[in-house]
Design an enzyme around this catalytic site. Structure first.
Site, PDB file in Angstrom:
ATOM      1  N   ASP A   1      -6.035 -80.979  43.530  1.00  0.00           N
ATOM      2  CA  ASP A   1      -5.949 -82.049  44.509  1.00  0.00           C
ATOM      3  C   ASP A   1      -4.746 -82.912  44.105  1.00  0.00           C
ATOM      4  O   ASP A   1      -4.090 -82.673  43.089  1.00  0.00           O
ATOM      5  CB  ASP A   1      -7.256 -82.846  44.595  1.00  0.00           C
TER       6      ASP A   1
HETATM    7  C1  NOJ Z   1      -6.354 -85.846  48.633  1.00  0.00           C
HETATM    8  C2  NOJ Z   1      -7.619 -85.333  49.253  1.00  0.00           C
HETATM    9  O1  NOJ Z   1      -8.690 -85.461  48.340  1.00  0.00           O
HETATM   10  C3  NOJ Z   1      -7.532 -83.907  49.709  1.00  0.00           C
HETATM   11  O2  NOJ Z   1      -8.703 -83.577  50.404  1.00  0.00           O
HETATM   12  C4  NOJ Z   1      -6.318 -83.682  50.542  1.00  0.00           C
HETATM   13  O3  NOJ Z   1      -6.268 -82.365  51.011  1.00  0.00           O
HETATM   14  C5  NOJ Z   1      -5.102 -84.021  49.699  1.00  0.00           C
HETATM   15  N1  NOJ Z   1      -5.153 -85.422  49.302  1.00  0.00           N
HETATM   16  C6  NOJ Z   1      -3.799 -83.748  50.441  1.00  0.00           C
HETATM   17  O4  NOJ Z   1      -3.611 -84.648  51.436  1.00  0.00           O
END
Ligand code: NOJ
Length: 762
Positions: free
Chosen positions: A293
């Site tokens: 993430d």
């Molecule tokens: C953080 C989020 O937790 C995740 O779900 C997302 O895909 C990413 N950022 C990218 O935007």
């Protein structure tokens, strides 16, 4: 193309053909694996590490922004093959430009893969995923995901960071809106449907995108519902509740997985070898790729497990995380780690191979620009066909929670209807959080939907009455709830007084839920309760239209409102869909995918809990599992939802009272529509394994059928339960059924059921 690059590509093709010829003798016989291996042989260590590096674009961010010098640096890195993927670059033109940087400048011309959070639509926005799960119609989620893929892929996106398949039981967590709710069975069906919708049958088609099952794992179990907090759950919960939707996504062919921000049992998910190496890539033999993430590799430092980025990179790559999203740990440190012998280059080869495999599957090596298509972009985005599906999905996601004296559906004429609440005129909130490339304020508002409703000839008046927040709605800032401005109350009261019925929109706006939007109190914010009571005092005939991204606590509204329609954040067609239901063009058929608590303090609350040693107050004393100041059961249970008719369930009949491991039991009920209208019911089947090596939930959903029954008629509904349906992760760490007694329940929700029982014997 430069001469040197064409020599390299020719060499690559030569190697590829040689490998294909030798394929029969090779352990790898999938042509894509062979291509990947050939390409890896041409790549330097640095280039392989480049494939593991993902950056965000300047123009949209969903995490802390990168520093200016890093942004500058990243353009050079793309040109030298040090970037494998970009996120948040959108639009056919922009993706083409960005792709050129990599393909035309880097030594091997390896294309970038463009990722984006296409969660519930690209520009045609569908209901938020939690709402769509309320349809109990996975095929619908598959359809909306396939439309989202069609639109996103035309705009040059290859890969969506969806579906989110986290089970969530705690409505304080803002990200409840992104998943399918609290149940692993329903969650698994929606996980698989969404993966298939995004990916279609052919990942190389330019109308499909690679899916990403996230967040692996247990992000939905963060303590106290506070986003990014720690998780500490048992192996029992992990295997029986958290992992099934991930397994379903993997089985459905999800091309990628995303790590979670949280630690689990003290170990960051991003470097969790048990999750990634033992379960996902080991036991499940998953051959797709895993992306971190946003900077979750870097956050291993903040978690207090790695002292610096180099160590974080080491732990994450060993742990099984293939790509580093915006962390800059891999690109800055993996080469050195290999050079000094701390990590084996084989780890890099495996990770880069997984990334390249996805690129080959997407067809990027055939034509790196084929997705970015301005013509197709114009044609498919926001097409009438897509909007029609969005309206259908929105109607099917609505849940009728209350309908006293059958106040709904409203007559099409002869009524004076007062519509009020800021949310009733809000054209933005229905779009919801995680709105991808939606045009702000482009949804059909409730008041527009009501006024535009087919053949509706009532006297419709609107007044805002109540504002929800002070200042602008903002995705990146905390919201200031209005706790002082009552200036609209008086006019609303006057209007309510002279109207036959009040339609009042209450709830949450689009940025009250989603990432980073945890709350300690899920009652309606600001002056909403006060406003409701003031209007109620002059006209108690109130239909509450509840817009929200999570379960909310309704307080007195639950008793006082005549009708309550849970409409979530329904996407672009929101107002039309709600009006369809209000005026009876469409009878509500949604069922809650999450429990609605009576008070926030009940959280986490879910229907499939264990029994406790003291489940009831049989002896009339205080020493039993309960609260002394509130009920322990939810206001509306999982699976709950009414419609414009009533259903009567017969007793359950079973074709056997005992089955062995190679048999199944047939469960039959008659469902009678006792009302005056045709109606659609979701007939739900639950089981309870009475005694097992580990305690089993008091009820577990195992099957359901959505049936439409004409007024006055009955339908026989039959389910087949196999021993496989009774299986769980047991004390011996095996997924198996254990012989013994089972209860079986069938009903209209998880609370109101008929009951029977049978035995499973060896
Ligand atoms: C953080 C989020 O937790 C995740 O779900 C997302 O895909 C990413 N950022 C990218 O935007």
């Amino acid at each position: 193309m430069s001469t040197i690059k064409s020599i390299i590509i020719t060499l690559f093709l030569f190697l590829f053909m040689a490998e294909v010829n030798a394929m029969n003798n090779s352990p790898k016989s999938d042509p894509i694996d062979v291509k990947v291996d050939s390409l890896l042989k041409l790549m330097t260590l640095k280039e392989k590490i480049g494939q593991l590096n993902q950056y965000t674009s300047q123009w949209e961010m969903t995490g802390p922004a990168p520093a200016a010098e890093d942004m500058q640096n990243q353009l050079e890195q793309i040109k030298t093959g040090l970037v494998g993927s970009m996120l948040n670059v959108t639009g056919a033109e922009a993706t083409k430009e960005a792709q050129k940087l990599a393909v035309e400048n880097s030594r091997l011309g390896i294309p970038l893969v463009f990722g984006y959070d296409v969660i519930h639509g690209y520009r045609t926005l569908f209901p938020i995923p939690l709402a769509e799960a309320a349809s109990w119609e996975p095929a619908l989620a598959k359809k909306s995901a396939s439309i989202a893929a069609k639109e996103a892929s035309a705009a040059g996106i290859h890969w969506t960071f969806a579906p989110m398949v986290d089970i969530s039981r705690d409505a304080r967590w803002g990200r409840v809106m992104e998943g399918a709710g609290e149940d692993p069975y329903l969650g698994s069906l929606f996980a698989a449907a969404r993966v298939k919708g995004f990916q279609g049958d052919d990942l190389s088609s330019t109308s499909t995108v690679a899916a990403c099952a996230k967040h692996f794992a247990a992000y939905g179990f963060i303590e106290a519902g506070r986003d990014y907090n720690s998780v500490d759950i048992s192996n029992n919960t992990l295997h029986n509740t958290v992992l099934p939707p991930f397994k379903a996504a993997a089985d459905a062919g999800a091309a990628s997985f995303m790590n979670a921000f949280n630690v689990i049992g003290g170990i960051p998910a991003t470097m969790n070898t048990y999750l990634l190496r033992d379960i996902l890539k080991g036991e499940w033999e998953y051959d797709g790729m895993v992306v971190s993430d946003w900077n979750s590799v870097g956050e291993i430092i903040k978690h207090g497990v790695a002292p610096n980025k180099k160590e974080a990179a080491k732990l994450a790559i060993i742990g099984g995380c293939d790509m580093d999203m915006e962390g800059r740990c891999y690109v800055d440190h993996l080469e050195e780690l290999v050079a000094e012998g701390t990590i084996d280059e084989a780890l890099i080869n495996d990770a880069a191979g997984r990334v390249l495999k996805m690129k080959f599957e997407l067809g990027l090596f055939d034509d790196p620009y084929q997705y970015s298509n301005t013509e197709r972009e114009k044609e498919v985005i926001l097409s009438a066909e897509n909007l029609a599906v969005a309206r259908d999905a929105a109607r099917k996601s609505i849940v009728l929670l209350k309908n006293e004296q059958e106040v709904l559906p409203l007559a099409k004429s002869g009524l004076s209807i007062a519509v009020m609440g800021e949310l009733a005129e809000d054209k933005d909130s229905p779009i919801g959080s995680w709105r991808a490339s939606a045009i702000p304020n482009s949804a059909v508002s409730l008041i527009e939907g009501i006024k535009g409703n087919n053949e509706q000839k009532n006297d419709i008046q609107f007044t805002q009455g109540i504002r929800l927040i002070d200042g602008e709605k903002s995705f990146v800032k905390e919201l200031n709830f209005n706790t002082t401005d009552r200036s609209g109350f008086e006019e609303a009261k006057v209007l309510a007084q002279k109207s036959d019925v009040v339609v009042m929109a209450l709830g949450e706006n689009c940025f009250q839920t989603g990432e980073g939007r945890s709350q300690t109190d899920i009652r309606l914010k600001g002056l909403q309760m006060e406003f409701f009571n003031e209007i109620y005092a002059v006209n108690p005939n109130i239909v509450v239209v509840l817009m929200n991204g999570r379960p909310v606590v309704l307080g007195e509204i639950a008793e006082k409102a005549k009708a309550i329609l849970e409409v979530w954040h329904l996407g672009l067609e929101s107002g039309n869909a709600i009006a369809d239901v209000l005026f009876g063009d469409f009878a509500p058929s949604g069922k809650l995918p999450v429990s609605f608590p009576v008070v926030t303090g009940q959280a986490p609350i879910y229907y499939n809990h264990l029994s406790t040693g003291r489940p009831d107050n049989g002896e009339g004393n205080v020493f039993w599992s309960h609260y002394t100041d509130a009920p322990k059961v939810p206001l509306y249970p999982f699976g709950y939802g009414l419609t414009y008719t009533n259903f009567e369930y017969s007793d359950i009949s079973l074709d056997k009272d005992q089955i062995s491991f190679d048999e199944f039991v047939k469960v039959t009920v008659q469902v009678k529509n006792t009302g005056k209208r045709e109606g659609t019911e979701v007939v739900q089947l639950y089981i309870h394994d009475l005694f097992a090596s580990v305690a089993r939930p008091v009820k577990e959903l195992k099957a359901f059928k959505k049936v439409t029954i004409p007024a006055g008629e009955s339908k026989e509904v039959t389910f087949s339960l196999t021993p496989q349906d009774l299986a769980f992760y047991n004390i011996d760490k095996k997924w198996t059924a254990e012989p013994g007694d089972f209860k079986v329940f069938v009903g209209t929700n998880s609370r109101d059921v008929k009951e029977s029982h049978f035995k499973l014997v060896d």
